[in-house]
Design a protein around this motif. Structure first.
Motif, PDB file in Angstrom:
ATOM      1  N   PHE A   1       0.835  -1.207   0.000  1.00 24.45           N
ATOM      2  CA  PHE A   1       0.000   0.000   0.000  1.00 24.45           C
ATOM      3  C   PHE A   1       0.877   1.268   0.000  1.00 24.45           C
ATOM      4  O   PHE A   1       0.603   2.222  -0.720  1.00 24.45           O
ATOM      5  CB  PHE A   1      -0.914   0.019   1.232  1.00 24.45           C
ATOM      6  N   LYS A   2       1.927   1.234   0.812  1.00 22.83           N
ATOM      7  CA  LYS A   2       2.835   2.384   0.881  1.00 22.83           C
ATOM      8  C   LYS A   2       3.463   2.632  -0.494  1.00 22.83           C
ATOM      9  O   LYS A   2       3.571   3.774  -0.946  1.00 22.83           O
ATOM     10  CB  LYS A   2       3.918   2.120   1.926  1.00 22.83           C
ATOM     11  N   GLN A   3       3.817   1.518  -1.149  1.00 25.77           N
ATOM     12  CA  GLN A   3       4.407   1.646  -2.479  1.00 25.77           C
ATOM     13  C   GLN A   3       3.398   2.269  -3.446  1.00 25.77           C
ATOM     14  O   GLN A   3       3.738   3.124  -4.261  1.00 25.77           O
ATOM     15  CB  GLN A   3       4.855   0.244  -2.965  1.00 25.77           C
ATOM     16  N   GLN A   4       2.142   1.839  -3.320  1.00 23.32           N
ATOM     17  CA  GLN A   4       1.091   2.390  -4.200  1.00 23.32           C
ATOM     18  C   GLN A   4       0.825   3.872  -3.896  1.00 23.32           C
ATOM     19  O   GLN A   4       0.615   4.667  -4.807  1.00 23.32           O
ATOM     20  CB  GLN A   4      -0.195   1.570  -4.028  1.00 23.32           C
ATOM     21  N   LEU A   5       0.834   4.200  -2.606  1.00 26.93           N
ATOM     22  CA  LEU A   5       0.661   5.615  -2.236  1.00 26.93           C
ATOM     23  C   LEU A   5       1.732   6.463  -2.922  1.00 26.93           C
ATOM     24  O   LEU A   5       1.447   7.495  -3.534  1.00 26.93           O
ATOM     25  CB  LEU A   5       0.762   5.789  -0.710  1.00 26.93           C
ATOM     26  N   LYS A   6       2.991   5.980  -2.843  1.00 27.53           N
ATOM     27  CA  LYS A   6       4.089   6.725  -3.458  1.00 27.53           C
ATOM     28  C   LYS A   6       3.926   6.826  -4.974  1.00 27.53           C
ATOM     29  O   LYS A   6       4.259   7.831  -5.579  1.00 27.53           O
ATOM     30  CB  LYS A   6       5.430   6.062  -3.108  1.00 27.53           C
ATOM     31  N   GLU A   7       3.387   5.736  -5.547  1.00 29.21           N
ATOM     32  CA  GLU A   7       3.165   5.734  -6.997  1.00 29.21           C
ATOM     33  C   GLU A   7       2.181   6.848  -7.390  1.00 29.21           C
ATOM     34  O   GLU A   7       2.426   7.619  -8.308  1.00 29.21           O
ATOM     35  CB  GLU A   7       2.615   4.363  -7.411  1.00 29.21           C
ATOM     36  N   LEU A   8       1.077   6.934  -6.630  1.00 31.04           N
ATOM     37  CA  LEU A   8       0.082   7.979  -6.922  1.00 31.04           C
ATOM     38  C   LEU A   8       0.671   9.376  -6.659  1.00 31.04           C
ATOM     39  O   LEU A   8       0.440  10.315  -7.427  1.00 31.04           O
ATOM     40  CB  LEU A   8      -1.169   7.766  -6.059  1.00 31.04           C
ATOM     41  N   LEU A   9       1.466   9.479  -5.588  1.00 27.16           N
ATOM     42  CA  LEU A   9       2.067  10.783  -5.244  1.00 27.16           C
ATOM     43  C   LEU A   9       3.061  11.254  -6.311  1.00 27.16           C
ATOM     44  O   LEU A   9       3.323  12.455  -6.436  1.00 27.16           O
ATOM     45  CB  LEU A   9       2.778  10.705  -3.882  1.00 27.16           C
ATOM     46  N   SER A  10       3.602  10.300  -7.071  1.00 28.43           N
ATOM     47  CA  SER A  10       4.606  10.695  -8.070  1.00 28.43           C
ATOM     48  C   SER A  10       3.960  11.234  -9.350  1.00 28.43           C
ATOM     49  O   SER A  10       4.640  11.723 -10.241  1.00 28.43           O
ATOM     50  CB  SER A  10       5.536   9.519  -8.378  1.00 28.43           C
ATOM     51  N   ILE A  11       2.631  11.163  -9.428  1.00 23.64           N
ATOM     52  CA  ILE A  11       1.940  11.760 -10.597  1.00 23.64           C
ATOM     53  C   ILE A  11       1.575  13.211 -10.256  1.00 23.64           C
ATOM     54  O   ILE A  11       0.787  13.455  -9.339  1.00 23.64           O
ATOM     55  CB  ILE A  11       0.650  10.969 -10.939  1.00 23.64           C
ATOM     56  N   PRO A  12       2.164  14.183 -10.942  1.00 26.66           N
ATOM     57  CA  PRO A  12       1.922  15.600 -10.582  1.00 26.66           C
ATOM     58  C   PRO A  12       0.553  16.099 -11.056  1.00 26.66           C
ATOM     59  O   PRO A  12       0.454  16.910 -11.977  1.00 26.66           O
ATOM     60  CB  PRO A  12       3.070  16.343 -11.262  1.00 26.66           C
ATOM     61  N   SER A  13      -0.495  15.648 -10.392  1.00 25.08           N
ATOM     62  CA  SER A  13      -1.863  15.981 -10.810  1.00 25.08           C
ATOM     63  C   SER A  13      -2.273  17.373 -10.273  1.00 25.08           C
ATOM     64  O   SER A  13      -3.162  17.489  -9.443  1.00 25.08           O
ATOM     65  CB  SER A  13      -2.832  14.898 -10.334  1.00 25.08           C
ATOM     66  N   VAL A  14      -1.578  18.387 -10.791  1.00 22.80           N
ATOM     67  CA  VAL A  14      -1.812  19.785 -10.371  1.00 22.80           C
ATOM     68  C   VAL A  14      -2.990  20.325 -11.181  1.00 22.80           C
ATOM     69  O   VAL A  14      -2.853  20.579 -12.376  1.00 22.80           O
ATOM     70  CB  VAL A  14      -0.555  20.642 -10.602  1.00 22.80           C
ATOM     71  N   SER A  15      -4.114  20.506 -10.547  1.00 27.10           N
ATOM     72  CA  SER A  15      -5.320  20.841 -11.315  1.00 27.10           C
ATOM     73  C   SER A  15      -5.372  22.287 -11.782  1.00 27.10           C
ATOM     74  O   SER A  15      -6.100  22.612 -12.708  1.00 27.10           O
ATOM     75  CB  SER A  15      -6.573  20.534 -10.479  1.00 27.10           C
ATOM     76  N   THR A  16      -4.596  23.177 -11.144  1.00 23.86           N
ATOM     77  CA  THR A  16      -4.692  24.602 -11.504  1.00 23.86           C
ATOM     78  C   THR A  16      -3.788  24.973 -12.676  1.00 23.86           C
ATOM     79  O   THR A  16      -3.864  26.091 -13.164  1.00 23.86           O
ATOM     80  CB  THR A  16      -4.324  25.486 -10.299  1.00 23.86           C
ATOM     81  N   LEU A  17      -2.924  24.059 -13.102  1.00 24.69           N
ATOM     82  CA  LEU A  17      -1.998  24.385 -14.193  1.00 24.69           C
ATOM     83  C   LEU A  17      -2.315  23.537 -15.433  1.00 24.69           C
ATOM     84  O   LEU A  17      -2.276  22.298 -15.362  1.00 24.69           O
ATOM     85  CB  LEU A  17      -0.546  24.135 -13.756  1.00 24.69           C
ATOM     86  N   VAL A  18      -2.635  24.211 -16.547  1.00 22.81           N
ATOM     87  CA  VAL A  18      -3.033  23.480 -17.762  1.00 22.81           C
ATOM     88  C   VAL A  18      -1.983  22.476 -18.208  1.00 22.81           C
ATOM     89  O   VAL A  18      -2.323  21.420 -18.759  1.00 22.81           O
ATOM     90  CB  VAL A  18      -3.343  24.432 -18.945  1.00 22.81           C
ATOM     91  N   GLU A  19      -0.712  22.805 -17.975  1.00 25.52           N
ATOM     92  CA  GLU A  19       0.343  21.888 -18.457  1.00 25.52           C
ATOM     93  C   GLU A  19       0.302  20.533 -17.736  1.00 25.52           C
ATOM     94  O   GLU A  19       0.975  19.602 -18.153  1.00 25.52           O
ATOM     95  CB  GLU A  19       1.733  22.532 -18.338  1.00 25.52           C
TER      96      GLU A  19
END
Lengths: 467, 467
Positions: free
Chosen positions: A16-34
């Protein structure tokens, strides 16, 4: 206790910790179009995991901005209560130059914490919910049906959610809606929020002369708009800190002795937080209410910004043509943004002198929410915290706002519960945001325990059969 | 009437105009380093003309910034009165993109006006004085000794002049000092200013919490610094428009009936200017004084700028850590900047609540000036205007400041006169600045007539023999 599911968590701790880190490594910044593609990727990552876990329907629903991930598992049967869980997978922007010690999208573990953007706000909540669901579904021990709704626009003010909730109201139907966001103010003492303030934002513009003037050539003959604005602002509060707008408190629900006593339990850490974070020379506000009540149970009127004339470096002896203030009111349950705006507008009209023109413009509204803290669902949450933490949680009223709560309250005929597992000192929105892993695992355990309690309380006999 | 000198002007009208344009074509912008050589060139151009005219000593004196041009002609003899004339040859910046219709440093004549940067402020004054001196010197008809002091730093706040006047006080010695700057408010009606306000500028900073806060998390428990600043500002004036700082008016000289009657003569065009330029919804200020008195004879307290929190486009529900206001007081004769600053500082200390910290910082001071309007020199000026314009000039009190007046008043034991020949509607400091040629020629005639009157009044018997 659902020991099978709790054991499942223990066995899968590292995965689970590994999966948490996996999701955290995706920069899903919603306010920036890029980062649009990254938000999409995070949504798909979540949907994939939901399918793997065994959710019966999993859908990535595209909205005007970023997608909502919606999943349903109705395996507990039509007689079991249905729980809808809300979280958000999008995050605030983050750059090394903001003061990060490790790259914000390369999750770094240290001293029992994981550092990454989104660690506390709110991917650890997303993953606690997802993994708790996995544990009960995979072990075949879920006493409730589970619907998950993970939003991708929360950091852009959830502007889509009102419409989304209205549009998908049939698929969101449930007996209990859980909003999993926010954090607790104490690592050692759990709390449950049941009140959120609304907020109405406004702009007050004061116009005097038709243009900026030379203060030597006209000073003493023209009512300075900054001064006039200051005079208006000074009349918006009484000396005792209360708001002086007539009727401002009309709709506020009074606190009874029982609620005041309950709120007082959380007061010590609110006072300590005030001393650490605000650290103003002296407390201020309505003296007949304590700090907790002033923040959570009383409406306020704040000046969020002001500008006029020349206020940069150096000096210009200008007599300005206009001055502007940004004003917002935090509202509590039973108050209405529009009504408060109109009362303030009318009062300002009354106190504006004939020497200037003033206009109060409505910018945005958001209604307050109050959740019944005696409902079976909230009782179940309270018991779950107590079972897992060994401590009775405090009830708190939050001063901030979570708009989706009002949307869900309006659209659904369901009991609402606010759950949080993180700690306020984890730098949400700031550099070096992090999550305590022990609190995160506890979050999963609480969720499993909460489902168990719901099943006991609402499952048999089932008081609100779904249509 | 000194007809010889007046004829000389008439004969040289076109040459003088050509020379005015020549000086106007030198971009002597004192505030921009890239124009340093141009300022130097303008000073040398003036010195050359002074030598050609016949001044006995002509010097371009270098200061920390731009040079002062100093010239003496003592040909009227030691029994004749000596006049020191002050003007400035530097100008404000000007770019076509500011809205000029013709290049600002290519003087353009149209409809009896010359358009160029510096046309009204103040090269037409410089040239009126220089050419009047030429006329009386070249025709051998000057009843006075003439000293010219042309400054190059006025548009940079004359920061050098205090020291320069102290340092060159022996060479500036005179019986009458003429400050030729400013403009009249009416093309048809001359006026003579005899009062100038001083100005003291200050910054008021109010600090509350140690940092910006989330208005939801802390609103209602912290005294908002913008609100506290507004509350302080609202206490700086009484409802009747007077300043409420204790002792603020202590040193103000009362106006007697005669002066009020004299000032009232210029009131109609001051009211009309107010309506055109200020055009506020309503007049404001101390009702027991008319507009002219409020501007020129009464001190004021203005908020020149304010900032705090987030006041840009959009909205941030911040509860700011600080707020700042720029405050200035315009002072009238007998008041002292330092005293006023201290009174305001002490009063603000008294009215600042314990919930915030406030500091009033002194930025810059400039003292007020009042000139004896019954002195022989001012009487001579009045008579000169009357002779040339055919109209008795009005006496006015200016609301603005000319720092060099105070410097000369302090350093010299001389009668002071403020002379102006231009019109306020000529866009000083703005695009398409211009001068009316007919008013400019009248300026030369007035100066010649003024010398004549001085000679009559002060020459025989000569009341103040130079040492």
């Amino acid at each position: 206790m659902n020991n099978q599911a709790l054991d499942y968590i223990k066995e899968h701790e590292d995965v689970f910790k590994q999966q948490l880190k996996e999701l955290l490594s995706i920069p899903s910044v919603s306010t920036l179009v890029e980062h649009q593609a990254d938000c999409e990727r995070a949504a798909e990552w979540l949907a994939d995991d939901m399918r793997r876990i065994g959710f019966e329907t999993v859908e990535v629903i595209h909205t005007k901005w970023h997608p909502v991930v919606l999943a349903e598992w109705m395996g507990a049967g039509k007689d079991a209560p249905t729980v809808l869980v809300y979280c958000h997978y999008d995050v605030q922007p983050a750059e090394m130059s903001d003061g990060w010690k490790t790259p914000p999208f390369e999750p770094t573990e240290k001293d029992g914490k994981v550092f990454a953007r989104g660690a506390i706000d709110s991917k650890s909540n997303v993953m606690a919910q997802l993994k708790a669901a996995e544990a009960v579904i995979k072990t075949g021990t879920s006493p409730v049906n589970i619907k998950l709704m993970f939003e991708g626009d929360e950091e852009s003010a959830s502007e889509n959610m009102t419409r989304f909730v209205e549009q998908y109201v049939d698929r969101l139907k449930c007996d209990v809606a859980v909003i999993c966001d926010g954090s607790m103010s104490d690592r050692e003492q759990p709390d449950i929020a049941y009140g959120l303030r609304g907020v109405v934002t406004m702009e007050l513009e004061v116009h005097g002369p038709k243009q900026d003037l030379h203060s030597g050539h006209f000073g003493g003959t023209v009512h300075n708009p900054i001064q006039a604005l200051a005079e208006i602002i000074s009349k918006l509060h009484h000396d005792d800190g209360s708001v002086s707008v007539p009727g401002f408190y009309d709709d506020v629900l009074a606190l009874d002795d029982e609620e005041r006593a309950e709120l007082a339990k959380a007061l010590p850490w609110i006072e300590s937080e005030w001393k650490d974070v605000a650290a103003a020379p002296h407390v201020w506000g309505e003296a007949q209410y304590n700090l907790h009540e002033r923040i959570g149970a009383r409406p306020t009127l704040e000046i969020n910004g002001i500008r006029g004339g020349f206020a940069g470096d150096g000096f210009k002896t200008v007599l300005p043509g206009m001055a502007l203030a940004k004003i917002s009111c935090r509202l509590v349950a039973n108050q209405t943004s529009q009504v408060i705006y109109e009362k303030l507008r009318d009062y300002i009209k009354k106190i504006t002198p004939p020497t200037v023109k003033a206009e109060l413009r409505l910018i945005e509204i958001g209604e307050p929410a109050l959740i019944d803290r005696h409902s079976p669902a909230v009782e179940a949450a309270r018991q779950a915290y107590k079972n897992v933490w060994g401590k009775q949680p405090h009830f708190v009223r939050e001063g901030g706002s979570i708009p989706v709560v009002v949307d869900l309250q309006k659209a659904l005929d369901a009991q609402l519960v606010l759950l949080s597992f993180g700690y306020k000192g984890c730098a949400a929105h700031g550099p070096n945001e992090h999550v305590y892993l022990d609190m995160w695992y506890k979050g999963m355990a609480i969720t499993i325990q909460f489902y168990e309690e719901l099943g006991t309380r609402m499952g048999n006999p089932y008081p609100n059969p779904p249509p």
